[in-house]
Design an enzyme around this catalytic site. Structure first.
Site, PDB file in Angstrom:
ATOM      1  CD  GLU A 257      79.491  15.882  95.192  1.00 42.93           C
ATOM      2  OE1 GLU A 257      78.838  14.979  95.048  1.00 42.93           O
ATOM      3  OE2 GLU A 257      80.117  16.344  95.792  1.00 42.93           O
TER       4      GLU A 257
ATOM      5  CB  CYS B 116      85.348  13.371  96.962  1.00 45.28           C
ATOM      6  SG  CYS B 116      84.712  12.896  95.450  1.00 45.28           S
TER       7      CYS B 116
HETATM    8 ZN   LIG Z   1      82.555  13.025  95.226  1.00 47.34          ZN
END
Ligand SMILES: [Zn+2]
Length: 145
Positions: free
Chosen positions: A51, A79
């Protein structure tokens, strides 16, 4: 091929490198402007998640740190670090392929992307793509052997 399948292709590229298979792509006006996969081991960089790398590429393409109007497709629930970066980048919509019950920050463990205490709003769409979770479980099964 759907956008999540293209993100999945990125995840497979990570897998070939021995990386945890996660891929992310960013779309603007129905065009893919950025594709990335997890490179944490390759770059020896704990922040080199798919990401983050996808955001960095997209901001270079647009020459703008604001990715408002962009959508991200990611094969695994981001996350806390990535969820934070996604909010900071002002991405408008996030499509997630499968949940991460250990570190997911979009509802599984925490929910950073839709939190009334933070002054951000992100449109969140769970795609529940079986291939995304199968790829991860086969990776971890293989690595345990
Ligand atoms: Zn991450």
């Amino acid at each position: 091929m759907g956008y999540m399948d293209i993100a999945l292709e990125e995840a497979k590229r990570a897998m070939k490198l021995g990386e945890v298979p996660v891929g992310a792509i960013i779309i603007k006006d129905n065009k893919i402007i950025s594709k990335a996969h997890n490179l944490k081991e390759t770059l020896n960089d704990p922040t080199a998640h798919a990401e983050i790398l996808a955001i960095q590429k997209a901001t270079k393409v647009l020459k703008n740190w604001r990715l408002s109007g962009c959508e991200m497709y990611v094969t695994l629930e981001p996350c806390p670090m990535c969820a934070g970066a996604i909010l900071q980048s002002r991405i408008s919509k996030l499509h997630i392929g499968t949940f991460d019950e250990k570190t997911g920050a979009c509802g599984s463990v925490l929910n950073i992307v839709q939190n009334d205490n933070l002054n951000f709003f992100l449109d969140l769409k769970w795609e529940y793509n079986e291939d995304c979770s199968n790829l991860l479980s086969s990776f971890f099964k293989y690595r345990r052997r």
